[in-house]
Motif scaffolding. Structure first.
Motif, PDB file in Angstrom:
ATOM      1  N   VAL A   6       0.873  -1.167   0.000  1.00 20.24           N
ATOM      2  CA  VAL A   6       0.000   0.000   0.000  1.00 20.24           C
ATOM      3  C   VAL A   6       0.912   1.219   0.000  1.00 20.24           C
ATOM      4  O   VAL A   6       1.725   1.394   0.908  1.00 20.24           O
ATOM      5  CB  VAL A   6      -0.933   0.030   1.226  1.00 20.24           C
ATOM      6  N   VAL A   7       0.796   2.046  -1.036  1.00 21.73           N
ATOM      7  CA  VAL A   7       1.679   3.193  -1.204  1.00 21.73           C
ATOM      8  C   VAL A   7       0.846   4.465  -1.167  1.00 21.73           C
ATOM      9  O   VAL A   7      -0.198   4.555  -1.828  1.00 21.73           O
ATOM     10  CB  VAL A   7       2.459   3.106  -2.528  1.00 21.73           C
ATOM     11  N   VAL A   8       1.318   5.441  -0.380  1.00 19.08           N
ATOM     12  CA  VAL A   8       0.614   6.719  -0.235  1.00 19.08           C
ATOM     13  C   VAL A   8       1.562   7.830  -0.692  1.00 19.08           C
ATOM     14  O   VAL A   8       2.458   8.236   0.056  1.00 19.08           O
ATOM     15  CB  VAL A   8       0.169   6.969   1.220  1.00 19.08           C
ATOM     16  N   PRO A   9       1.421   8.341  -1.910  1.00 22.06           N
ATOM     17  CA  PRO A   9       2.259   9.457  -2.359  1.00 22.06           C
ATOM     18  C   PRO A   9       1.906  10.747  -1.605  1.00 22.06           C
ATOM     19  O   PRO A   9       0.747  10.975  -1.234  1.00 22.06           O
ATOM     20  CB  PRO A   9       1.927   9.578  -3.848  1.00 22.06           C
ATOM     21  N   LEU A  10       2.926  11.571  -1.384  1.00 21.57           N
ATOM     22  CA  LEU A  10       2.751  12.850  -0.691  1.00 21.57           C
ATOM     23  C   LEU A  10       3.236  13.983  -1.581  1.00 21.57           C
ATOM     24  O   LEU A  10       4.116  13.813  -2.426  1.00 21.57           O
ATOM     25  CB  LEU A  10       3.530  12.860   0.630  1.00 21.57           C
ATOM     26  N   THR A  11       2.671  15.162  -1.354  1.00 23.12           N
ATOM     27  CA  THR A  11       3.034  16.341  -2.128  1.00 23.12           C
ATOM     28  C   THR A  11       4.281  17.021  -1.583  1.00 23.12           C
ATOM     29  O   THR A  11       5.139  17.488  -2.338  1.00 23.12           O
ATOM     30  CB  THR A  11       1.862  17.337  -2.162  1.00 23.12           C
ATOM     31  N   ALA A  12       4.409  17.089  -0.267  1.00 21.36           N
ATOM     32  CA  ALA A  12       5.538  17.778   0.359  1.00 21.36           C
ATOM     33  C   ALA A  12       6.820  16.983   0.133  1.00 21.36           C
ATOM     34  O   ALA A  12       6.925  15.823   0.523  1.00 21.36           O
ATOM     35  CB  ALA A  12       5.287  17.965   1.846  1.00 21.36           C
ATOM     36  N   ALA A  13       7.819  17.611  -0.490  1.00 15.82           N
ATOM     37  CA  ALA A  13       9.063  16.926  -0.812  1.00 15.82           C
ATOM     38  C   ALA A  13       9.857  16.614   0.449  1.00 15.82           C
ATOM     39  O   ALA A  13       9.941  17.430   1.371  1.00 15.82           O
ATOM     40  CB  ALA A  13       9.902  17.784  -1.758  1.00 15.82           C
ATOM     41  N   GLY A  14      10.444  15.418   0.486  1.00 13.49           N
ATOM     42  CA  GLY A  14      11.315  15.035   1.593  1.00 13.49           C
ATOM     43  C   GLY A  14      10.602  14.488   2.801  1.00 13.49           C
ATOM     44  O   GLY A  14      11.234  14.196   3.819  1.00 13.49           O
ATOM     45  N   THR A  15       9.286  14.311   2.728  1.00 11.53           N
ATOM     46  CA  THR A  15       8.523  13.758   3.846  1.00 11.53           C
ATOM     47  C   THR A  15       8.372  12.258   3.632  1.00 11.53           C
ATOM     48  O   THR A  15       7.725  11.819   2.683  1.00 11.53           O
ATOM     49  CB  THR A  15       7.134  14.407   3.949  1.00 11.53           C
ATOM     50  N   GLY A  16       9.002  11.480   4.513  1.00 13.78           N
ATOM     51  CA  GLY A  16       8.966  10.029   4.366  1.00 13.78           C
ATOM     52  C   GLY A  16       8.874   9.346   5.705  1.00 13.78           C
ATOM     53  O   GLY A  16       8.576   9.976   6.733  1.00 13.78           O
ATOM     54  N   ALA A  17       9.123   8.055   5.725  1.00 12.47           N
ATOM     55  CA  ALA A  17       8.936   7.261   6.940  1.00 12.47           C
ATOM     56  C   ALA A  17      10.181   6.445   7.231  1.00 12.47           C
ATOM     57  O   ALA A  17      10.896   6.011   6.318  1.00 12.47           O
ATOM     58  CB  ALA A  17       7.735   6.325   6.781  1.00 12.47           C
ATOM     59  N   LEU A  18      10.435   6.231   8.504  1.00 10.98           N
ATOM     60  CA  LEU A  18      11.489   5.328   8.952  1.00 10.98           C
ATOM     61  C   LEU A  18      10.922   3.910   8.991  1.00 10.98           C
ATOM     62  O   LEU A  18       9.719   3.713   9.207  1.00 10.98           O
ATOM     63  CB  LEU A  18      11.998   5.733  10.335  1.00 10.98           C
ATOM     64  N   GLU A  19      11.781   2.930   8.797  1.00  7.15           N
ATOM     65  CA  GLU A  19      11.316   1.540   8.802  1.00  7.15           C
ATOM     66  C   GLU A  19      10.781   1.167  10.178  1.00  7.15           C
ATOM     67  O   GLU A  19      11.383   1.488  11.201  1.00  7.15           O
ATOM     68  CB  GLU A  19      12.440   0.594   8.402  1.00  7.15           C
ATOM     69  N   GLN A  20       9.647   0.512  10.183  1.00  7.13           N
ATOM     70  CA  GLN A  20       8.977   0.177  11.433  1.00  7.13           C
ATOM     71  C   GLN A  20       8.037  -0.990  11.176  1.00  7.13           C
ATOM     72  O   GLN A  20       7.439  -1.102  10.104  1.00  7.13           O
ATOM     73  CB  GLN A  20       8.175   1.401  11.926  1.00  7.13           C
ATOM     74  N   SER A  21       7.895  -1.868  12.150  1.00  7.69           N
ATOM     75  CA  SER A  21       7.012  -3.016  11.980  1.00  7.69           C
ATOM     76  C   SER A  21       5.946  -3.040  13.060  1.00  7.69           C
ATOM     77  O   SER A  21       6.203  -2.681  14.218  1.00  7.69           O
ATOM     78  CB  SER A  21       7.813  -4.331  12.036  1.00  7.69           C
ATOM     79  N   PHE A  22       4.760  -3.458  12.662  1.00  7.75           N
ATOM     80  CA  PHE A  22       3.654  -3.706  13.583  1.00  7.75           C
ATOM     81  C   PHE A  22       3.174  -5.132  13.355  1.00  7.75           C
ATOM     82  O   PHE A  22       3.637  -5.817  12.437  1.00  7.75           O
ATOM     83  CB  PHE A  22       2.524  -2.704  13.359  1.00  7.75           C
ATOM     84  N   VAL A  23       2.268  -5.577  14.180  1.00  9.66           N
ATOM     85  CA  VAL A  23       1.782  -6.948  14.036  1.00  9.66           C
ATOM     86  C   VAL A  23       1.111  -7.144  12.690  1.00  9.66           C
ATOM     87  O   VAL A  23       1.350  -8.133  11.994  1.00  9.66           O
ATOM     88  CB  VAL A  23       0.807  -7.295  15.179  1.00  9.66           C
TER      89      VAL A  23
END
Length: 989
Positions: free
Chosen positions: A353-370
């Motif tokens: 599932v990919v969610v593109p964003l408009t604001a440049a440079g806004t991303g996520a750190l790797e993280q896991s949930f159940v």
């Protein structure tokens, strides 16, 4: 004899030629038509005709506006731009790939119109000269059809006849003379047929604008690669890494013009592919090891740079877990998100599932949930669901991720630990099975064993079970397993009881037999049993399947206080790590307190402190984490020491306290300190990735291979295999191979052949290696390599092409019987028609080498292609049937070019034809040949020889007997026959 090294290119080359000794595909002697492969051209009074001849239906549309016509085919179709340009120079044809389409563009001079239609699997385009009638139908302004609305199709019958010519190529008249100008075309009969639906002009022009590809600018930089996407309007983007690949996703759908970036494939890029999607633009590429992406915007344009850098977002997304909400969820604080996109990873086969964003440079750190995993991104958000019903939706607070019943989050672990499950343990009764507290263990065991040996057949299973209970409750898992195996053998009904089935699987897990434990703990009889869920969670933790482990421990945590201390501490430590691996550090302290507050063993204490360091690191207190890990490293417990040193080195590398080389040294020094479980797997994976980033590809391949081979059942092993496969492809397709001898390259391939990628990259690796082996006369080694791939790896059309290539190798090695055996390898019946034709021609060549010319001629009797004629010429030449040679070579003779120059291949063909005419006694033909080609042959390297054969004077050749000279030419040409001029790879379409 021909040097085999001169045939290096012949491995990829299967355009089968004959006594023409390398002649290029020249137009046939008639000026009316020309045909090569998938294209067929012909001249008529009022129009020129181009036939695109496919072997299966190809969807297409012809659209035009403002003097430009675009013929767009769906899919990657095999066309030669140079051939189009040579045949239609006044229309300036161009060829390019756009996403999943291939586009041929023409510039239309004033007054020139087009009409088109489909016949069978071929597509016909007529280029009407100014003023020419376009048929009885009324053409649309920009799109014109051969068939009109009345149902009549002028020219259809002729087109079908030409299609037959394009595919079968019946032999034209054997006359080498050029066509006379000014002759009229024969009248075409009119055929009746159903109308062909066309795109209306207005829709066609709109389709042109909508389908025009977005040009992607690609350039090599001193640091790596820069890609620029110039969007006409603002669009959101996501850029993330997964298993060595970089994904670039835009919220706006478009076909991409990747001509410039594709030039970088083989250097900084290993692969570059657009993944089809109706809602978005998706590009997946594999960069050279060590290159990581960064993103910036310039107006509406997005710029992605791949270079040696830390792949970190400029602005990491804030993540909030909400376990106490009515519907437990995870919230990402963002406000400019595009609609979530569900994509499929073509390599790993799962969904994202990919969610593109408009604001440049806004991303996520790797993280896991159940229930899902957050992939590391430098732009946008990318999730890998662990469940099928994951919900990703925008809310007033941001982007919420949940499930219909809520995510599985730990919640109030402390409360649940303080209130053990009601009713206690129902299947595993450790207290009663262990025996009296002060009972003598050896005496009790002897008594129970005696009862088993003296039991009647009807009582034996019950007595065995009592002994198994005693062993299991006292943690003698191996002994318990042996007794339980006897029960399963002699009393399968008792072994199917849930309590016994659980004990069997638990004993296997405790003895380290994970494969057997997976089978027995997964038995359907244990579904719904909460105690079985706890043991299944422990098994998942053993194999590094942390989402499954966390799911099991969260639902069974209330059982932990009920278990004997050794098992309670084991499960608690595994549960704490599962919660850390699924980003729930707040739930970890009460579980670790359960261990540390109960006088644990030194090994369990060290592991609890290591995990507490990880808890501190996740909560932002890295200094406390490093302090913990340093202390644990000095406690002398091997497993926790190794993990602490890995964690400390990783943290110090992230903060640049140590270099990557320093981190590699630390991890490499720990490789033999702990072996055999997911700790070793994670160490090897991390070490291999660091070695790749450092450019130490050879050691990286060894390390990643060790991880993949030794731990194939671990969930992350598939991603390691992808990383390994990409690294192998980069090594063989990059510059590394240029510095290795063919034998060293072969040795390296033998070592890593099981990890080469499938598909196009794998084909390129194999073809390149085989080609290099042939270049140094190692035909047997090349053939052995192909044979192994055919037998063990290749399927479908890839197998058919390799078997055809193997037959060619055997012929090059003068082994016609082996060539026939290669052609006898079973292949799919739906193999490409051109490939089947090539196989027939190779069979004929093999029969010729076996001195069976009549059989060879019979094999190609129905093949009237130019390739088959070259083969016939070779067969007749070898049999000294000079009249037949003249007939065939006359069909192949080129039309003298307007500039009076012949290429080397055509020059040799004409020379061979002259020699054959002398030996056949064809004086009239020789005279005509001299008239047609005398001027063109003058000034060529073979000019003097031609004039001697043609009976003309040549300097220094007055006393040469033309017939004797022709015999010498015949002997020489026998060494330059069919096999020496093989050109083109095995057909793919």
């Amino acid at each position: 004899m021909i040097r085999r090294s001169a045939l290096a290119v012949a491995l990829l080359i299967l355009a089968l030629t004959g006594a023409t000794a390398g002649a290029k595909d020249a137009p046939p002697s008639r000026a009316v038509a020309a045909s090569t492969g998938h294209l067929h051209f012909s001249e008529h009074r009022d129009f020129r005709r181009v036939i695109f001849n496919w072997h299966e239906p190809v969807a297409y549309v012809l659209i035009g506006a403002e003097g430009v016509a675009r013929l767009r085919f769906v899919g990657a179709v095999p066309l030669d731009a140079a051939e189009l340009q040579a045949a239609l120079p006044d229309l300036s044809p161009t060829l390019r790939a756009q996403g999943n389409t291939t586009v041929v563009s023409f510039r239309l001079p004033a007054g020139v119109k087009l009409r088109h239609f489909r016949s069978g699997t071929a597509i016909v385009v007529d280029i009407l000269r100014p003023g020419a009638p376009s048929g009885p139908h009324t053409p649309a302004p920009a799109v014109q059809a051969l068939c009109g609305p009345s149902g009549s199709c002028p020219g259809l019958q002729t087109a079908k006849a030409e299609l037959k010519t394009a595919t079968a190529e019946p032999p034209p008249q054997p006359a080498p003379a050029p066509a006379e100008s000014g002759k009229g075309d024969t009248a075409e009969p009119v055929a009746q047929g159903n109308p062909i639906d066309l795109v209306p002009a207005a829709q066609a022009v709109a389709a042109t604008a909508a389908a025009d590809a977005l040009l992607v600018q690609g350039a090599a930089t001193p640091e790596g690669v820069r890609l620029r996407f110039d969007w006409p309007k603002p669009t959101a983007a996501a850029v993330f890494r997964r298993a060595g690949a970089v994904w670039i996703v835009f919220a706006t759908p478009a076909a991409l013009d990747l001509a410039e970036p594709r030039k970088l494939v083989g250097g900084a890029l290993s692969t570059l592919d657009q993944i089809a999607d109706e809602r978005a633009t998706v590009l997946r590429l594999v960069p050279r090891a060590g290159l990581a992406p960064s993103v910036r915007r310039d107006g509406n344009s997005w710029i992605v740079e791949l270079k040696a850098q830390d792949a970190q977002p400029d602005t990491p997304l804030n993540v909030e877990t909400r376990p106490a909400a009515d519907t437990p969820s995870v919230l990402f604080a963002l406000t400019d998100a595009a609609e979530p996109l569900r994509l499929r990873d073509p390599e790993l086969g799962d969904s994202l599932v990919v969610v593109p964003l408009t604001a440049a440079g806004t991303g996520a750190l790797e993280q896991s949930f159940v229930d899902f995993r957050v992939l590391a991104s430098v732009q946008g958000l990318a999730l890998r669901p662990n469940v099928d019903d994951l919900i990703v939706a925008s809310t007033l607070d941001g982007l919420a991720v949940t499930r219909p019943g809520g995510l599985l989050l730990a919640g109030k672990i402390e409360h649940r630990l303080a209130n053990p499950a009601d009713g206690g343990l129902r299947l595993l009764d450790f207290a009663s099975w262990r025996g009296e507290h002060d009972a003598n263990f050896l005496r009790t065991r002897s008594r129970l064993e005696h009862l088993v040996t003296t039991a009647s057949p009807g009582e034996r299973s019950r007595r065995r079970l009592a002994l198994a209970h005693f062993y299991f409750a006292n943690f003698f898992a191996a002994e318990a397993g042996g007794v339980l195996e006897a029960i399963r053998r002699d009393d399968p009904d008792l072994a199917a009881d849930p309590a016994v089935a659980l004990m069997i699987g638990a004993a296997e897990l405790l003895t380290g037999d994970r494969r057997a434990a997976t089978q027995d703990l997964g038995r359907q009889v244990l579904d719904g049993q909460i105690e079985a869920t706890l043991w299944r969670a422990s098994l998942a933790a053993e194999t590094g399947d942390w989402p499954a482990a966390a799911r099991g421990f969260i639902t069974t945590v209330s059982l932990l206080p009920l278990y004997p201390k050794p098992l309670r501490d084991r499960f608690a430590l595994e549960a704490a790590e599962a919660l850390l691996e699924t980003s729930q550090p707040d739930a970890v302290p009460p579980i670790l307190d359960l261990v540390l507050g109960g006088r644990p063993s030194r090994a369990d204490e060290a592991m609890a402190l290591y995990l507490d360091g990880r808890r501190a690191d996740q909560q932002g207190d890295r200094a406390h984490a490093i302090e913990r890990w340093t202390a644990v490293a000095g406690m002398g417990e091997p497993r926790s020491r190794v993990r602490s040193l890995i964690a400390r080195a990783t943290a110090q590398l992230e903060t640049k306290e140590i270099s990557r080389a320093d981190a590699i040294k630390v991890l490499d020094g720990l490789r033999f300190d702990w072996r055999g479980d997911f700790v070793e797997f994670e160490l090897l994976r991390r070490l291999g990735e660091l070695q790749l980033a450092e450019g130490d590809r050879r050691d990286a391949l060894d390390t990643l291979r060790e991880a993949a081979v030794n731990f194939p059942d671990y969930p992350a092993a598939k991603e390691v295999m992808m990383e390994l496969s990409d690294a192998v492809a980069e090594m063989f397709l990059g510059d590394t191979m240029k510095n290795l001898s063919p034998l060293k390259a072969l040795a390296l391939y033998d070592e890593f052949k099981d990890f080469t990628p499938v598909g196009e990259r794998g084909d390129r690796i194999l073809s390149g290696l085989v080609d290099r082996l042939v270049a140094v006369d190692l035909l047997d080694r090349a053939a052995a390599l192909l044979s192994e791939q055919i037998e063990h790896r290749l399927q479908g059309h890839d197998k058919a092409r390799a078997a055809t290539q193997l037959a060619l190798l055997r012929l090059l090695d003068h082994k016609p019987e082996a060539a026939l055996q290669a052609l006898a390898i079973p292949i799919d019946r739906d193999a490409p028609v051109e490939l089947l034709r090539q196989r027939v021609q190779l069979r004929a060549r093999a029969l010729t080498d076996l001195q069976r010319p009549d059989e060879a001629l019979a094999v190609i009797a129905d093949d009237h292609s130019r390739d088959a004629d070259r083969l016939r010429a070779d067969i007749f030449w070898h049999g000294q049937k000079w009249g037949e040679v003249v007939t065939v070579l006359s069909r192949l003779a080129p039309t003298p070019p307007s500039d009076g120059k012949l290429d080397d291949g055509s020059t040799q063909l004409v020379l061979n034809l002259a020699a054959a005419m002398i030996l056949a006694g064809d004086k009239a033909g020789l005279s005509q040949l001299r008239t047609v080609y005398g001027k063109a042959m003058s000034g060529t390297p073979s000019g003097d020889a031609f004039h001697v054969l043609a009976g003309e004077s040549a300097p220094g050749a007055k006393d040469v007997d033309p017939r004797e000279f022709a015999s010498h030419v015949a002997q020489l040409s026998e060494l330059q026959g069919f096999m020496t001029s093989l050109r083109g790879p095995p057909a793919k379409n």
